[in-house]
Design a protein around this motif. Structure first.
Motif, PDB file in Angstrom:
ATOM      1  N   TYR A  24       1.747  -2.935  -0.787  1.00 42.01           N
ATOM      2  CA  TYR A  24       3.054  -3.738  -0.572  1.00 42.01           C
ATOM      3  C   TYR A  24       4.262  -2.742  -0.620  1.00 42.01           C
ATOM      4  CZ  TYR A  24       4.148  -2.029  -5.701  1.00 42.01           C
ATOM      5  OH  TYR A  24       4.074  -1.382  -6.775  1.00 42.01           O
ATOM      6  N   GLY A  25       5.345  -3.211  -0.397  1.00 42.92           N
ATOM      7  CA  GLY A  25       6.451  -2.133   0.089  1.00 42.92           C
ATOM      8  C   GLY A  25       6.423  -0.752  -0.374  1.00 42.92           C
ATOM      9  N   VAL A  26       6.614  -0.645  -1.732  1.00 49.42           N
ATOM     10  CA  VAL A  26       6.764   0.855  -2.148  1.00 49.42           C
ATOM     11  C   VAL A  26       5.312   1.671  -2.093  1.00 49.42           C
ATOM     12  CG1 VAL A  26       6.816   2.046  -4.327  1.00 49.42           C
ATOM     13  CG2 VAL A  26       8.059  -0.053  -4.209  1.00 49.42           C
ATOM     14  N   ARG A  27       4.277   1.206  -2.196  1.00 53.70           N
ATOM     15  CA  ARG A  27       2.943   1.870  -1.806  1.00 53.70           C
ATOM     16  C   ARG A  27       2.970   2.056  -0.284  1.00 53.70           C
ATOM     17  NH1 ARG A  27       2.759   3.335  -5.951  1.00 53.70           N
ATOM     18  NH2 ARG A  27       2.358   2.416  -7.605  1.00 53.70           N
ATOM     19  N   ARG A  29       5.239   2.455   1.778  1.00 53.49           N
ATOM     20  CA  ARG A  29       6.248   3.598   2.430  1.00 53.49           C
ATOM     21  C   ARG A  29       5.728   4.979   1.634  1.00 53.49           C
ATOM     22  NH1 ARG A  29      11.038   6.024   1.336  1.00 53.49           N
ATOM     23  NH2 ARG A  29      10.555   6.307  -0.678  1.00 53.49           N
ATOM     24  N   GLN A  30       5.289   5.187   0.433  1.00 53.02           N
ATOM     25  CA  GLN A  30       4.933   6.268  -0.004  1.00 53.02           C
ATOM     26  C   GLN A  30       3.425   6.850   0.643  1.00 53.02           C
ATOM     27  OE1 GLN A  30       4.557   5.219  -4.092  1.00 53.02           O
ATOM     28  NE2 GLN A  30       6.435   5.683  -4.677  1.00 53.02           N
ATOM     29  N   GLU A  33       5.060   8.357   3.717  1.00 52.63           N
ATOM     30  CA  GLU A  33       5.672   9.314   3.564  1.00 52.63           C
ATOM     31  C   GLU A  33       4.847  10.452   3.068  1.00 52.63           C
ATOM     32  OE1 GLU A  33       9.335   8.529   1.651  1.00 52.63           O
ATOM     33  OE2 GLU A  33       9.327  10.623   0.856  1.00 52.63           O
ATOM     34  N   VAL A  40      10.615   6.734   5.404  1.00 53.15           N
ATOM     35  CA  VAL A  40      11.330   5.340   6.119  1.00 53.15           C
ATOM     36  C   VAL A  40      12.021   4.675   5.090  1.00 53.15           C
ATOM     37  CG1 VAL A  40       9.665   5.167   8.129  1.00 53.15           C
ATOM     38  CG2 VAL A  40       8.709   4.690   5.929  1.00 53.15           C
ATOM     39  N   SER A  41      12.779   3.728   5.565  1.00 52.98           N
ATOM     40  CA  SER A  41      13.467   2.967   4.511  1.00 52.98           C
ATOM     41  C   SER A  41      12.398   1.559   4.472  1.00 52.98           C
ATOM     42  CB  SER A  41      14.784   2.622   4.980  1.00 52.98           C
ATOM     43  OG  SER A  41      14.826   1.655   6.085  1.00 52.98           O
ATOM     44  N   PRO A  42      12.961   0.897   3.266  1.00 53.51           N
ATOM     45  CA  PRO A  42      12.229  -0.312   3.020  1.00 53.51           C
ATOM     46  C   PRO A  42      12.490  -1.204   4.159  1.00 53.51           C
ATOM     47  CG  PRO A  42      13.259   0.391   0.733  1.00 53.51           C
ATOM     48  CD  PRO A  42      13.599   1.389   1.934  1.00 53.51           C
ATOM     49  N   LYS A  74       6.547  -8.580  -6.038  1.00 52.60           N
ATOM     50  CA  LYS A  74       5.878  -7.989  -5.122  1.00 52.60           C
ATOM     51  C   LYS A  74       5.622  -8.899  -3.798  1.00 52.60           C
ATOM     52  CE  LYS A  74       4.244  -4.360  -7.875  1.00 52.60           C
ATOM     53  NZ  LYS A  74       3.192  -3.941  -8.797  1.00 52.60           N
ATOM     54  N   LYS A  75       5.437  -8.225  -2.629  1.00 47.57           N
ATOM     55  CA  LYS A  75       4.962  -8.977  -1.405  1.00 47.57           C
ATOM     56  C   LYS A  75       3.914  -8.235  -0.848  1.00 47.57           C
ATOM     57  CE  LYS A  75       6.855 -11.606   2.646  1.00 47.57           C
ATOM     58  NZ  LYS A  75       8.030 -11.860   3.552  1.00 47.57           N
TER      59      LYS A  75
END
Lengths: 120, 890
Positions: A24-27, A29-30, A33, A40-42, A74-75
């Motif tokens: 999902y988004g946060v993971r 992204r991390q 990164e 990168v931005s959400p 969460k998506k």
């Protein structure tokens, strides 16, 4: 044949595959990164994921809400067979094109930037 | 979760993105903010991170073509192009945004004050139903005076539209037992219903209720503490509730602690200080005695400062006033004094009443900042117009390539919006800083109802102002662009003279003239005020307060008088001290005490028509303040005798009595504890301004301290050292060596009180002058810019003139003369506007007319000079042009 995947799309698909059930988004992204050093931005991630979803390369489902998200859900994303195929194609193409190029790249790089440690 | 993510970016994301994307993105941002950023990087970096991510997400989200509607896409495109343009001309963008930011900041700051003071309700439950009730007597000049608490019982019987009435007495000083030394506090007495009517609950324990109603005799005194006193003296210990404390040496039970920052906001003429440290209940029964003696008002028997009442829901003010009229009619029938004095009762909404005095200042300031904002808009519009002239080709080319007029105008409006948003953010940032400062250093004369802050309404105002400003400065160039499009400009054809720009400059000059005249009037007021003779000499004088309410030690006038005599002697003997005297309430301290008085042959109901300041003093008071004795003598030991009463009056009262200096030896009547007494006038002194520097002089009657021996007293000490504050330690020691339990309170130079008396005027002066100077600068920059731009474009023409033999001086004169005309038109408009603006200031002015010719002349001259200079500089530069370069084609 479907349109080829862009570089950013490949990064995202790879991240989704690596994260398996926890994509999902946060993971995502991390993952990108920490592995590539690219911030990168959400917003950018979801824009790309939406695009991939309309092309049926990924599928999303809504998860549970958590307090640290301010009660928002969460998506989660999973890669569809079609997405896996596209990614595989892209990676193979890249691998075939890259075969044996590395030493020459290093040589070219040394010529352009004779002393990389001193910066440009 | 102690840290919350910043609000503004969240709001922006919700506004700009679809609900679904916004929710997921915000969820991700919040999660990472709380789980990763705050613990790892701290608050500041986490916030920065959040902002950066949010902005990047916005950029990614809005530029995605996928789900945006058509107009949104085209707007996003316009915004992107506008942003690019803004970045390409940083000088232009920065100047425009800064100018606009200053305008928006000043109007936001003033609005935040206006909102807190005038617009927001008072901080009590359903405060719109709260009213204040006053009486008016036909025999007095005063519009309104406090209603004696005893009359409340009549109102309760004769009205139905009020939920209840509560009287508040003017506070006294008191000592309470603290953790160690006794503390000097300010204590007020109020009806037990007061807190119920206000809808204020105790923070700890309970507020007053019927149980606290004093019914005379043996009931235990109960006391309610302010939150601040509770913290300061009792260390916030909640076991204080139901415990006994000593109040003025008498035991009392603490029933509760009021909420933090609770303030009873009353009009300033009530003389209620902002902070009351403790409250004790007041009984209506105890004031009944006053009624029997025909309602004479003097401070010891009834010191009601105000009566608060709450309207029942649905009751209108008009209906309530009708009921009060009926109640007043009944009082006139039953009380002979009221019949003869022509009693009326008046009800006012509490909010209007307590803010009335601040309204003129705030209105004037709001007007001033609107003018500054207009000038800023005019400047930015001018900048944009000038730039538009350069971009004619670009616009024409766009039109030729198929852009519609609407498209061109939208594009220009998008550019204006970018500048507007930048200016708005800058303005809000500046305002946030200023309101923080303001909340800390709030001028004491502003009603303390609500704190000044940048809340949603204020931010909404800033956003609205920004929007209006964008239209104001974005429209002129867009309007001009509408006529573009016939193709001839692609080659760079002839251009118009720029009449719109000149008009804007004239308007700017007009606005700054008006504003500067306002500031000038206040400056004249300030000099007039500084020249006012307060009737006493405050230089080198220290003042401090004492309260002798410890009943064990200072019971009765004789004991208190003895202490005062000892203390006065000790103070006088201190090295550096010239005189030391006592006064019950020092001048300009904000603590009023007035009394009715009468002369022989005057019918008693006529007495309230004579109102005088009432002061108990010792003879040395006049020496300490250098108040000249005009006739007779000052008080000495001979006047302490108890079988006769004496008085000293001031020149104003002597005039009122028609006696002049012949007053010495004549009698004057005044009430003491509800009884009429007559005193022999032994002296006449010069007038002293006790209430304010600006109002009329109210007559004053002085009586020897020995007779009434008030328990709240102040000492004035004249020193002969250059810095009187060095004596503070010795003075404190002199007092504590007499009685260690006597806390010296509020030791200060008397000059501080004098300065305080002019604080509202000085505040307005400083604020208005700042805005006026800003306006003048902006207008000068605007004119300079327009002249530079126009002469630069006339380089060719000027070059021809010089080549044909025109002298450089002639060229300069020609250019300057043209703008001088603009300046004169502007100044004329400004004088006209000042005639209107001046009336807003009227109540703030002192001995200066709103249409003061001198101020107008000086300001007009100044503005004209600035305008000439602003056009001379570019004109001279233009005249130095080499004709050969000027004539060469671009």
């Amino acid at each position: 044949m479907a349109a080829a995947l862009g570089e950013f799309e490949q990064l995202i698909l790879l991240a989704v595959v690596r994260l398996a059930d926890n994509a999902y988004g946060v993971r995502i992204r991390q993952e990108i990164e920490t592995r590539t050093g690219r911030a990168v931005s959400p917003g950018a991630i979801y824009t790309a994921l939406d695009r991939l979803e309309t092309r049926s390369l990924v599928r999303s489902r809504m998860g549970t809400a958590t307090p640290e998200r301010g009660g928002r859900r969460k998506k989660y994303y999973t890669v569809e067979p079609k997405g896996a195929a596209a990614l595989q194609r892209a990676m193979r193409a890249m691998a075939q094109m890259a075969e044996g190029v590395e030493p020459r790249l290093a040589a070219l790089r040394a010529r352009t930037f004779p002393a990389p440690e001193r910066g440009r | 979760m102690s840290h919350r993510p910043p609000h503004l970016p969240r709001w922006l994301i919700r506004l700009c993105l679809s609900r679904q994307s916004a929710e997921v993105i915000l969820g991700d941002l919040d999660e990472e903010f709380h789980v990763e950023r705050i613990p790892r990087e701290g608050r500041l970096r986490a916030h920065l991170w959040y902002w950066r991510q949010a902005v990047a997400s916005l950029a990614a989200g809005t530029s995605a073509p996928r789900q945006n509607t058509h107009w949104l896409r085209s707007m996003a495109g316009d915004a992107r192009i506008a942003l690019r343009t803004a970045r390409k001309h940083p000088g232009f963008t920065l100047t425009a945004a800064l100018t606009l930011g200053l305008g928006i900041a000043s109007s936001t700051i003033v609005f935040s004050v206006v909102h807190a003071v005038l617009l927001r309700p008072l901080p009590y439950r359903s405060s719109e139903a709260l009213t204040l009730i006053w009486q008016r007597l036909a025999t007095t000049e005063a519009n309104r005076r406090p209603m004696p608490a005893v009359d409340i019982m009549d109102l309760e019987r004769r009205t139905t539209l009020f939920e209840g009435f509560a009287a508040v007495q003017r506070p006294t000083w008191a000592t309470v037992s603290g953790t160690d030394a006794p503390q000097h506090i300010t204590m007020a007495r109020a009806s037990v219903d007061l807190f119920r009517l206000l809808g204020v609950d105790a923070a700890v324990g309970r507020a007053f209720d019927q149980r606290d109603q004093p019914n005379g005799g043996d009931a235990v005194l109960t006391v309610l503490l302010s939150y601040e006193l509770w913290q300061r003296v009792y260390g916030g210990d909640s076991t204080i509730v139901n415990r006994g404390v000593q109040v003025n040496g008498q035991s009392a039970i603490v029933v509760g602690v009021l909420p933090r920052q609770f303030r009873l906001v009353l009009p300033p003429d009530v003389g209620m200080p902002e902070t009351i440290d403790a409250w004790i209940p007041m009984s209506l029964e105890s004031t009944r005695g006053v009624r029997e003696t025909q309602r004479l008002r003097d401070q010891d028997s009834d010191d009601t400062g105000a009566v608060v009442a709450r309207l029942r829901s649905g009751a209108t003010l008009t209906a309530a006033q009708t009921q009060l009229d009926a109640a007043a009619a009944h009082l006139r029938e039953t009380v002979p004094f009221y019949r003869e004095a022509g009693l009326r009762l008046l009800v006012f909404p509490m909010h209007t009443d307590v803010t009335a005095h601040a309204r003129p200042v705030l209105t004037a300031l709001m007007g001033a900042v609107i003018l500054v904002l207009l000038i800023a808009c005019a400047n930015v519009a001018n900048l944009m117009l000038s730039r538009a002239a350069y971009r004619r080709r670009e616009m024409a080319l766009r039109a030729a390539l198929g852009a519609t007029r609407t498209r061109l105008m939208t594009h220009l409006i998008a550019e204006a919006s970018v500048i507007g948003v930048a200016g708005g953010l800058l303005g809000v940032g500046l305002a946030a800083f200023a309101t923080d400062l303001f909340a800390t250093y709030r001028p004491a004369w502003l009603p303390a109802g609500q704190t000044v802050s940048l809340n949603t309404t204020v931010l909404g105002f800033a956003a609205g102002v920004t929007g209006i400003a964008v239209v104001a400065f974005g429209l002129p160039p867009a309007w001009q662009a509408r006529s573009t499009g016939n193709g001839i400009h692609v080659r760079g054809g002839p251009e118009r003279r720029g009449g719109m720009r000149m008009g804007l400059v004239a308007a700017e000059i007009a606005l700054s003239t008006a504003l500067l005249i306002g500031a000038g009037l206040l400056l004249r007021t300030a000099t007039r005020l500084a020249a006012v003779d307060p009737g006493f000499d405050a230089t080198g004088v220290l003042v401090f307060d004492l309260t002798l309410r410890n009943t064990d030690r200072y019971r009765g006038p004789a004991a208190r008088s003895a202490l005062v005599r000892d203390l006065e002697a000790r103070l006088r003997d201190l090295p550096g001290v010239a005189h030391a005297g006592l006064v019950s309430r020092p001048p300009l301290s904000g603590r009023l005490w007035t009394t009715e008085y009468g002369r022989p042959g005057q019918a008693f109901p006529q007495w309230p028509g004579n109102e005088a300041n009432f002061r108990m003093i010792t003879g040395a008071f006049f020496d300490a303040l250098r108040i000249p004795l005009l006739a007779g003598q000052t008080f000495g030991p001979a006047h302490d005798r108890q079988d006769r009463r004496f008085a000293i009056i001031d020149r104003a009262m002597a005039d009122r009595l028609g006696l002049d200096t012949a007053a010495v030896g004549e009698p004057v009547g005044f009430p003491v504890d509800g009884e009429r007494v007559w005193g022999e006038i032994v002296g006449v002194v010069e007038n002293v301004r006790y209430e304010s520097l600006t109002g009329g002089v109210r007559e004053t009657i002085y009586v020897p301290y020995r007779h009434e021996a008030s328990r709240d007293i102040s000492f004035v000490v004249r020193t002969d050292v250059s810095d009187p504050t060095v004596l503070a330690g010795r003075i404190r020691h002199a007092v504590t060596s007499l009685d260690p339990a006597l806390p010296v309170h509020g030791l200060r130079p008397l000059a501080v009180d004098v300065r305080q008396a002019t604080a509202p005027m000085r505040f307005t002066l400083v604020a208005l002058s700042t805005f006026a100077v800003a306006a003048l600068l902006l207008a000068a920059i605007g004119l300079y810019g327009v002249v530079s731009f126009n002469t630069a474009r006339r380089r060719h023409e000027l070059g021809v003139r010089i080549a044909l033999g025109a002298g450089r001086t002639a060229v300069i004169v020609m250019v300057v003369r043209q703008y001088a005309t603009v300046a004169i038109v502007g100044i004329a408009g400004g004088l006209l506007a000042a005639a209107v603006f001046g009336n807003v200031l009227r109540s703030l002015l002192f001995q200066v007319a709103p249409a003061d010719p001198a101020t107008m002349a000086v300001v007009s001259g100044l503005i004209f000079a600035v305008a000439l200079l602003a056009s001379f500089l570019p004109a001279r530069r233009a005249s130095l042009v080499d004709p050969v370069t000027a004539l060469r084609p671009d």
